[in-house]
Write a protein that holds these residues in place. Sequence first.
Motif, PDB file in Angstrom:
ATOM      1  N   UNK A  31       0.999  -1.336   0.282  1.00  0.00           N
ATOM      2  CA  UNK A  31       0.200   0.085  -0.057  1.00  0.00           C
ATOM      3  C   UNK A  31       0.679   1.399   0.396  1.00  0.00           C
ATOM      4  N   UNK A  32       0.273   2.104  -0.649  1.00  0.00           N
ATOM      5  CA  UNK A  32       0.790   3.770  -1.139  1.00  0.00           C
ATOM      6  C   UNK A  32       0.435   4.978  -0.093  1.00  0.00           C
ATOM      7  N   UNK A  33      -1.019   3.570   0.509  1.00  0.00           N
ATOM      8  CA  UNK A  33      -1.761   4.720   1.638  1.00  0.00           C
ATOM      9  C   UNK A  33      -3.021   4.175   1.384  1.00  0.00           C
ATOM     10  N   UNK A  34      -3.699   5.085   1.862  1.00  0.00           N
ATOM     11  CA  UNK A  34      -5.126   4.496   2.060  1.00  0.00           C
ATOM     12  C   UNK A  34      -6.338   5.898   1.718  1.00  0.00           C
ATOM     13  N   UNK A  35      -7.863   5.710   1.257  1.00  0.00           N
ATOM     14  CA  UNK A  35      -8.822   6.693   0.972  1.00  0.00           C
ATOM     15  C   UNK A  35     -10.029   6.299   1.530  1.00  0.00           C
ATOM     16  N   UNK A  36     -10.571   6.934   2.675  1.00  0.00           N
ATOM     17  CA  UNK A  36     -11.631   6.969   2.801  1.00  0.00           C
ATOM     18  C   UNK A  36     -12.421   8.020   2.263  1.00  0.00           C
ATOM     19  N   UNK A  37     -13.778   7.138   2.093  1.00  0.00           N
ATOM     20  CA  UNK A  37     -14.700   7.387   0.883  1.00  0.00           C
ATOM     21  C   UNK A  37     -15.428   7.840   1.438  1.00  0.00           C
ATOM     22  N   UNK A  38     -16.457   9.191   1.287  1.00  0.00           N
ATOM     23  CA  UNK A  38     -17.095   9.853   2.112  1.00  0.00           C
ATOM     24  C   UNK A  38     -18.592   9.678   0.725  1.00  0.00           C
ATOM     25  N   UNK A  39     -19.427   9.593   0.896  1.00  0.00           N
ATOM     26  CA  UNK A  39     -20.744   9.424   0.109  1.00  0.00           C
ATOM     27  C   UNK A  39     -21.222  10.665   0.260  1.00  0.00           C
ATOM     28  N   UNK A  40     -21.795  11.425  -1.091  1.00  0.00           N
ATOM     29  CA  UNK A  40     -23.112  12.329  -1.449  1.00  0.00           C
ATOM     30  C   UNK A  40     -24.578  11.926  -0.473  1.00  0.00           C
ATOM     31  N   UNK A  63      -2.101   1.564  -6.093  1.00  0.00           N
ATOM     32  CA  UNK A  63      -1.946   0.713  -4.496  1.00  0.00           C
ATOM     33  C   UNK A  63      -2.627   1.581  -3.276  1.00  0.00           C
ATOM     34  N   UNK A  64      -3.737   1.925  -3.186  1.00  0.00           N
ATOM     35  CA  UNK A  64      -4.207   3.162  -2.248  1.00  0.00           C
ATOM     36  C   UNK A  64      -5.026   2.020  -1.920  1.00  0.00           C
ATOM     37  N   UNK A  65      -5.713   1.936  -0.675  1.00  0.00           N
ATOM     38  CA  UNK A  65      -6.430   1.242   0.198  1.00  0.00           C
ATOM     39  C   UNK A  65      -7.456   1.332   0.234  1.00  0.00           C
ATOM     40  N   UNK A 106       0.377   4.381   7.365  1.00  0.00           N
ATOM     41  CA  UNK A 106       0.906   5.321   6.298  1.00  0.00           C
ATOM     42  C   UNK A 106       0.193   6.221   6.364  1.00  0.00           C
ATOM     43  N   UNK A 107      -0.447   7.221   5.323  1.00  0.00           N
ATOM     44  CA  UNK A 107      -1.293   8.620   5.346  1.00  0.00           C
ATOM     45  C   UNK A 107      -2.466   7.691   4.898  1.00  0.00           C
ATOM     46  N   UNK A 108      -3.382   8.647   5.188  1.00  0.00           N
ATOM     47  CA  UNK A 108      -4.982   8.303   4.795  1.00  0.00           C
ATOM     48  C   UNK A 108      -5.514   9.647   4.174  1.00  0.00           C
ATOM     49  N   UNK A 109      -6.118  10.017   3.264  1.00  0.00           N
ATOM     50  CA  UNK A 109      -6.553  10.752   2.658  1.00  0.00           C
ATOM     51  C   UNK A 109      -7.811  10.989   2.570  1.00  0.00           C
ATOM     52  N   UNK A 110      -9.326  11.629   2.386  1.00  0.00           N
ATOM     53  CA  UNK A 110     -10.294  11.639   3.186  1.00  0.00           C
ATOM     54  C   UNK A 110     -10.511  11.548   1.538  1.00  0.00           C
ATOM     55  N   UNK A 111     -11.412  11.430   0.333  1.00  0.00           N
ATOM     56  CA  UNK A 111     -11.631  11.165  -0.608  1.00  0.00           C
ATOM     57  C   UNK A 111     -14.053  11.837  -0.448  1.00  0.00           C
ATOM     58  N   UNK A 112     -14.919  12.834  -0.807  1.00  0.00           N
ATOM     59  CA  UNK A 112     -15.793  13.126  -0.396  1.00  0.00           C
ATOM     60  C   UNK A 112     -15.984  13.285  -1.937  1.00  0.00           C
ATOM     61  N   UNK A 113     -17.554  13.086  -2.358  1.00  0.00           N
ATOM     62  CA  UNK A 113     -18.483  13.647  -2.954  1.00  0.00           C
ATOM     63  C   UNK A 113     -19.673  14.029  -2.879  1.00  0.00           C
ATOM     64  N   UNK A 114     -19.388  15.659  -3.648  1.00  0.00           N
ATOM     65  CA  UNK A 114     -21.132  16.193  -3.358  1.00  0.00           C
ATOM     66  C   UNK A 114     -21.005  16.206  -1.555  1.00  0.00           C
ATOM     67  N   UNK A 115     -22.156  16.338  -1.158  1.00  0.00           N
ATOM     68  CA  UNK A 115     -21.824  16.544   0.140  1.00  0.00           C
ATOM     69  C   UNK A 115     -20.688  16.174   0.947  1.00  0.00           C
ATOM     70  N   UNK A 116     -20.438  14.793   1.052  1.00  0.00           N
ATOM     71  CA  UNK A 116     -19.378  13.784   1.517  1.00  0.00           C
ATOM     72  C   UNK A 116     -17.682  14.585   1.287  1.00  0.00           C
ATOM     73  N   UNK A 117     -17.813  15.714   0.068  1.00  0.00           N
ATOM     74  CA  UNK A 117     -16.165  16.773   0.335  1.00  0.00           C
ATOM     75  C   UNK A 117     -16.422  17.531   1.303  1.00  0.00           C
TER      76      UNK A 117
END
Length: 144
Positions: A31-40, A63-65, A106-117
């Motif tokens: 893994x190069x890092x991780x992402x948490x998806x936040x839905x609209x 490479x991103x979980x 490792x690093x965690x990024x937040x990925x949000x769509x619409x209101x999730x952003x």
Amino acid sequence: MSVRGKPLEPFFLSAAHGERFCIYYPAAGVPRGAMLYLHPFAEEMNKSRRMAALQSRMFAERGFAVLQIDLFGCGDSSGEFGEARWELWKEDVALGVTWLGQRVGGDVCLWGLRLGALLALDAAVLCNPAPQGYVLWQPVVSGE
């Protein structure tokens, strides 16, 4: 379904107010890092599920979980839609980031769509580890 031979992992994550339905996309290789998806919000969540799943697979192949979490009162998580509250959703974000940090490291990024952003930006202060980046897809910039 899988990402380069690694199966996707649907599961329920224990939370303060019941359980949250999640789908985990393991990273291909180290893994190069991780992402948490936040839905609209509301119907936008349902209409975007396929695209979010496709993008999660693409991130995982690079490479991103990725952890997709249905927030309280949404999707297959505990709670009724009418009981959902912004503060509970912020707690869900922190829970997801903690889970990813423990699972992947490792690093965690937040990925949000619409209101999730907007949720990603507002909830970041509660996260441990602190998010190291953001992907904001078509963020809501006006409440009109």
